[in-house]
Structures are given as C-alpha cells and as structure tokens.
Design an enzyme around this catalytic site. Structure first.
Site, PDB file in Angstrom:
ATOM      1  N   HIS A   1      30.941  42.893   3.820  1.00 49.23           N
ATOM      2  CA  HIS A   1      31.496  44.221   3.993  1.00 49.23           C
ATOM      3  C   HIS A   1      31.859  44.435   5.464  1.00 49.23           C
ATOM      4  O   HIS A   1      31.086  44.087   6.347  1.00 49.23           O
ATOM      5  CB  HIS A   1      30.456  45.264   3.553  1.00 49.23           C
ATOM      6  CG  HIS A   1      31.062  46.562   3.134  1.00 49.23           C
ATOM      7  ND1 HIS A   1      31.896  46.695   2.060  1.00 49.23           N
ATOM      8  CD2 HIS A   1      30.965  47.802   3.673  1.00 49.23           C
ATOM      9  CE1 HIS A   1      32.272  47.951   1.936  1.00 49.23           C
ATOM     10  NE2 HIS A   1      31.736  48.650   2.903  1.00 49.23           N
ATOM     11  N   HIS A   2      33.002  44.985   5.696  1.00 53.89           N
ATOM     12  CA  HIS A   2      33.527  45.191   7.059  1.00 53.89           C
ATOM     13  C   HIS A   2      33.832  43.876   7.776  1.00 53.89           C
ATOM     14  O   HIS A   2      33.967  43.853   9.005  1.00 53.89           O
ATOM     15  CB  HIS A   2      32.554  46.001   7.934  1.00 53.89           C
ATOM     16  CG  HIS A   2      32.240  47.361   7.420  1.00 53.89           C
ATOM     17  ND1 HIS A   2      33.208  48.249   7.025  1.00 53.89           N
ATOM     18  CD2 HIS A   2      31.046  47.997   7.245  1.00 53.89           C
ATOM     19  CE1 HIS A   2      32.637  49.377   6.623  1.00 53.89           C
ATOM     20  NE2 HIS A   2      31.330  49.247   6.738  1.00 53.89           N
TER      21      HIS A   2
ATOM     22  N   ASP B   1      23.668  54.061  12.867  1.00 52.65           N
ATOM     23  CA  ASP B   1      24.017  54.447  11.496  1.00 52.65           C
ATOM     24  C   ASP B   1      22.840  55.132  10.821  1.00 52.65           C
ATOM     25  O   ASP B   1      22.455  54.777   9.706  1.00 52.65           O
ATOM     26  CB  ASP B   1      24.470  53.219  10.700  1.00 52.65           C
ATOM     27  CG  ASP B   1      25.653  52.508  11.365  1.00 52.65           C
ATOM     28  OD1 ASP B   1      25.462  51.910  12.439  1.00 52.65           O
ATOM     29  OD2 ASP B   1      26.758  52.584  10.816  1.00 52.65           O
TER      30      ASP B   1
ATOM     31  N   ASN C   1      32.755  55.594  12.935  1.00 53.77           N
ATOM     32  CA  ASN C   1      33.818  56.105  12.058  1.00 53.77           C
ATOM     33  C   ASN C   1      33.417  57.405  11.369  1.00 53.77           C
ATOM     34  O   ASN C   1      34.272  58.237  11.053  1.00 53.77           O
ATOM     35  CB  ASN C   1      34.208  55.059  11.014  1.00 53.77           C
ATOM     36  CG  ASN C   1      33.023  54.493  10.266  1.00 53.77           C
ATOM     37  OD1 ASN C   1      32.095  53.972  10.900  1.00 53.77           O
ATOM     38  ND2 ASN C   1      33.023  54.572   8.949  1.00 53.77           N
TER      39      ASN C   1
ATOM     40  N   HIS D   1      30.758  50.737  18.229  1.00 57.14           N
ATOM     41  CA  HIS D   1      30.282  50.877  16.850  1.00 57.14           C
ATOM     42  C   HIS D   1      30.596  49.658  15.980  1.00 57.14           C
ATOM     43  O   HIS D   1      29.739  49.147  15.268  1.00 57.14           O
ATOM     44  CB  HIS D   1      30.872  52.135  16.215  1.00 57.14           C
ATOM     45  CG  HIS D   1      30.352  52.401  14.845  1.00 57.14           C
ATOM     46  ND1 HIS D   1      29.017  52.668  14.604  1.00 57.14           N
ATOM     47  CD2 HIS D   1      30.958  52.403  13.627  1.00 57.14           C
ATOM     48  CE1 HIS D   1      28.839  52.845  13.303  1.00 57.14           C
ATOM     49  NE2 HIS D   1      29.989  52.680  12.691  1.00 57.14           N
TER      50      HIS D   1
ATOM     51  N   HIS E   1      25.725  47.930   7.654  1.00 60.30           N
ATOM     52  CA  HIS E   1      24.398  48.482   7.368  1.00 60.30           C
ATOM     53  C   HIS E   1      23.410  47.371   7.047  1.00 60.30           C
ATOM     54  O   HIS E   1      22.986  47.166   5.906  1.00 60.30           O
ATOM     55  CB  HIS E   1      24.483  49.506   6.237  1.00 60.30           C
ATOM     56  CG  HIS E   1      25.352  50.657   6.580  1.00 60.30           C
ATOM     57  ND1 HIS E   1      25.876  51.524   5.657  1.00 60.30           N
ATOM     58  CD2 HIS E   1      25.802  51.108   7.800  1.00 60.30           C
ATOM     59  CE1 HIS E   1      26.605  52.431   6.270  1.00 60.30           C
ATOM     60  NE2 HIS E   1      26.580  52.200   7.565  1.00 60.30           N
TER      61      HIS E   1
ATOM     62  N   TYR F   1      26.402  61.492   9.036  1.00 61.44           N
ATOM     63  CA  TYR F   1      27.083  61.265   7.742  1.00 61.44           C
ATOM     64  C   TYR F   1      27.404  62.581   7.044  1.00 61.44           C
ATOM     65  O   TYR F   1      27.504  62.635   5.817  1.00 61.44           O
ATOM     66  CB  TYR F   1      26.269  60.317   6.845  1.00 61.44           C
ATOM     67  CG  TYR F   1      26.320  58.891   7.326  1.00 61.44           C
ATOM     68  CD1 TYR F   1      25.588  58.490   8.439  1.00 61.44           C
ATOM     69  CD2 TYR F   1      27.129  57.954   6.704  1.00 61.44           C
ATOM     70  CE1 TYR F   1      25.665  57.198   8.926  1.00 61.44           C
ATOM     71  CE2 TYR F   1      27.207  56.656   7.184  1.00 61.44           C
ATOM     72  CZ  TYR F   1      26.478  56.291   8.287  1.00 61.44           C
ATOM     73  OH  TYR F   1      26.554  55.012   8.776  1.00 61.44           O
TER      74      TYR F   1
HETATM   75 FE   LIG Z   1      30.333  52.928  10.587  1.00 60.80          FE
END
Ligand SMILES: [Fe+2]
Length: 458
Positions: A319-320, A159, A225, A310, A349, A191
C-alpha cells in the site's frame, strides 16, 4: 468546516538576560551515558517480523471517552499544546482553544525556582492559561542550549488518529523509560477528514486527547495527507486550513514562506520538516527554500541532521508503494550530498527501517537503477503505526528487497536518543510489548563526524 472552538496562541521567547519581559524560553536536561558501538548492525538481508496480530481495524474512541473530557469551567482553555517557537530553541508557542467565546490570550509563566530566572535553558517552567475558575496550569522544561555534544531524546509518533490503539501508543510513549523530551510528529494527526464534512469536532477531540503530553513537551509538527482537508464542493478551497489554524509552527524563523516546511535547531539536532503534499519541483518555494537550507546546516554546532516528511521515500509495503518516488528523485541526491543522518516518515500504517542505501547513480545509459548500499546515505524509517482508524497494512513486497532492514505491521512509536556528536541510539517500541521492550534498535554513527578528519582529534 468551521472550527467549533476559538483558538489562541502565544509565542513566548527568552533572551539570555531579559527574562522579566513577556518572553520566556524553555529546555530540558536528559543526561545519557555515551556508549560507542561499531557501525550499522548487520541485518543479514533484513528482517520481516514473524509477529502476527489480529486483523481488526480499530474504531475511534467515542466522544464520551475520558480522554476527550472537556475541562471544567466556563470557556476553559482546552487542547493546550506547545511547540518550539523560534529557530534556536529559545521560544515556545503555546496554543489552546476556548470553546464558548474568545478568551484571554495571556499566558502567565514562571520558573520552578525563580532564583534561576536568568538561566533560560534547562529550566522547568509552569504556565497558566484561562481566567478565573477556568484557569489551567501546565509545565514544560526548556531545551539545553544548542551545541554539538548535547544529549537529547526525541520521540517519534506518526499517523496517530484517535482510536483505542492511538491511546495505547500515546501511553506507551509516555511510559517509555527512554523518556522522550520532544516528539517529532510525522504527519496525519486527527483523521477528522474521515468524518462527513471533515467534522472538526474530531479535530477538537484529538486536541483534547493528546493534550496530556503535548501541553508538557513540544511536538514538532509536519503535515500529512489527512491534513489537506480540501473540500471545494462545500466552499472550503483552502488546503491545510484546520491544521494550519490549529497547529502553529515557527516557519518564518527559518526563512520559510509556508508553515508546511521549516526547520529548527534543538539541542544537537537540526530538524528539517518538509511537505509531501506541497509543490516541490525545481523553482517551487519549497525547493528553493531547501536548496538554501541544506548548505546552512553547521554540523559543528548541530551534528545530527534529521529530515521529517510524511510520505516515505523508501517503503516495501504494497500500500502506498512508491508514492514518494518523485520526491525521492528530486531530493535524494541532496540528502546524500549533505549527509542527512535519518529521514522519518509515516503514511504507511506499519513500521519499517531501511539499510543505508541510495539510488542516485542512475543516468539514462548506465543501468544503475536499483538501490545500492551507501554508507553515507540516510537511514529511512517509516513510523506510521500510531494507530488510526484505517488500521494496519500487512501486504508487503515479496520477496523482501535487500534495502529493507526490518519491517513489521504493528502499532508503536520510536525514540532517537542522541548521546553526543558521534553516537545516537534508536529504538522502536510496539504496543503489544512491555514499556521497556525494544522490538527494533540501531546505533547510529553520525554521518558528518564519522567522515570528518576532525573526529580523530575529538
Ligand atoms: Fe498519510
């Protein structure tokens, strides 16, 4: 969505004796002393680091930054990057972009000592791309021949993005005294999709940013993603298009039908790359491929079985949270059965390492639906803390689940140093620390060899 540059790639391969052909190989030697320390570290219920950083979200570096500098010369190759070019480590794929017009697709290469031309492994090669005044020269070292006790050091980065923190992460990796020889990249590269129309200028700038490392050592790619780049409302209906057009991988060499999942052997490791964002249910191409792949791994040849995907299967950040649950339900049983040593992921992250746990005992009647200690299960490591523009994630599941051994929302990278068939040393480095400081570490005992009776005679 059109790429602004024109990309070239060349796959260089070497046979053991035909080095005069337009094929080469590569390798590198990194000798590490073999230390043997007992099992997994006791984590006393695990650690949530008390370190606290300012909650700033890092901006992308401006395009005028020196790390994005365009190399001089008309149509000079830029964004030069290498990755493994075959299944065994006898080839390298060299890729680059020419910004003005299609350039020469020729790579000129030579061994550091031409006397050693027939020794394709562990050899430093120089290579040149481009023409006339826009020629650029780089080098790489070829990996050791595949074998069970070959020491080798992988770097782990995920990332990454292209912020000031991303730059610090890359600098820390380059300055780490462990000297990673190949990066396992756990997805989410540039990104660029955070920009209007998924501005591919930011794919180009990212390629120029990481060139300082990836032109000299291979990065093994996996898709996140932010590589999906699916934009049908603007006529771009092909997922993963910029990623797969810019970052070639040797997927066909492992019998895969897609560049999004594949495997390589490198030194004493067998690395399986999976796609969290491609179909993976029963009868899908990815599933069928993995079911053939796992039984093929010869742990006497490549003792270390590493999986890269990933989206993490275990994460205790809010988060996630549990985004990888369906993938876990599908595949965890096989990762345990085939004694995968470690699974590296990103997406979240932050940083986290789990205990060795599994959650495969459950059937609809027995109530065993929580993760439990399992000495033959993988360690799950989330290393999505490269430093992209979305910033760090701080909110965690509280209280901390027991299966989480260490978690900290800080930017950084990690290294996985294979010593021999039984032992590897893993360390996580934070950007706020000195280059040699390890914020988290673990001695790994190889799951296959620690359980094999053969180990007694070794
Ligand atoms: Fe990601």
């Amino acid at each position: 969505m059109d790429m602004l540059g024109l990309s070239c790639y060349v796959c260089l391969r070497f046979g053991r004796s035909d080095m005069a052909m337009n094929w080469i190989g590569f390798g590198s030697v990194y000798l590490l002393t073999g230390l043997f320390v007992g099992g997994l570290r006791s984590c006393n219920g695990g650690i949530s680091s008390s370190y606290s950083r300012s909650n700033d979200i890092s901006d992308d570096m401006p395009l005028s930054s020196d790390v994005f500098a365009v190399p001089p010369g008309y149509n000079a190759p830029q964004q030069v990057h290498i990755t493994q070019g075959d299944h065994e480590g006898r080839g390298v794929i060299v890729s680059w972009v020419t910004p003005n017009e299609p350039g020469s697709s020729k790579v000129i290469y030579w061994a550091e000592n031409t006397e050693l031309k027939k020794h394709a492994y562990n050899t430093k090669y120089f290579y040149k791309v481009g023409t006339r005044d826009a020629t650029r020269q780089f080098w790489f070292t070829t990996p050791p021949e595949v074998g069970p006790d070959v020491p080798y050091t992988f770097g782990l980065i995920g990332d990454l993005g292209q912020t000031f923190d991303s730059n610090r992460t890359l600098t820390h990796y380059e300055s780490n005294p462990a000297k990673g020889q190949t990066v396992l990249f756990v997805g989410d590269l540039s990104y660029a999709d955070k920009y209007p129309l998924h501005d591919n200028n930011r794919w180009d700038s990212w390629g120029r940013f990481v060139e300082r490392n990836v032109a000299y050592q291979p990065w093994i790619w996996s898709a996140g993603n932010h590589e999906i780049d699916f934009l049908p409302e603007y006529g771009e209906g092909e997922p993963f298009k910029p990623y797969t057009h810019r970052y070639f991988v040797p997927y066909e060499a492992s019998g895969s039908t897609s560049p999004l999942w594949y495997s390589i052997k490198r030194a004493s490791a067998y690395v399986i790359v999976m796609s969290s964002y491609s179909a993976y249910g029963v009868s899908t191409p990815q599933y069928k491929w993995l079911m053939k792949e796992l039984p093929k791994v010869n742990r006497s040849e490549t003792p270390w079985l590493i999986v890269v995907m990933h989206c993490p299967l275990y994460s205790t950040y809010a988060h996630h949270y549990m985004e990888g649950e369906t993938m876990r339900v599908m595949y965890e049983q096989y990762f345990v059965k085939y004694k995968v040593d470690v699974i590296f992921s990103g997406h979240v992250h932050a940083y986290e390492r789990t205990e060795r746990v599994s959650n495969i005992a459950y059937n609809i009647e027995n109530g065993l639906c929580a993760p439990r200690n399992d000495e033959f299960a993988p360690v799950y490591i989330t290393i999505g803390d490269g430093g992209n523009q979305e910033g760090l994630l701080y909110e965690m599941v509280d209280p901390k689940p027991k299966y989480s051994a260490f978690r900290e929302p800080s930017y950084g990278h990690a290294t996985f140093e294979i010593k021999n068939r039984t032992t590897a040393y893993y360390a996580w480095h934070c950007n706020q620390d000195g280059y040699s400081v390890e914020a988290d570490s673990l001695w790994f005992h190889n799951l296959y060899w620690k359980s094999s009776s053969v180990v007694a005679s070794f």
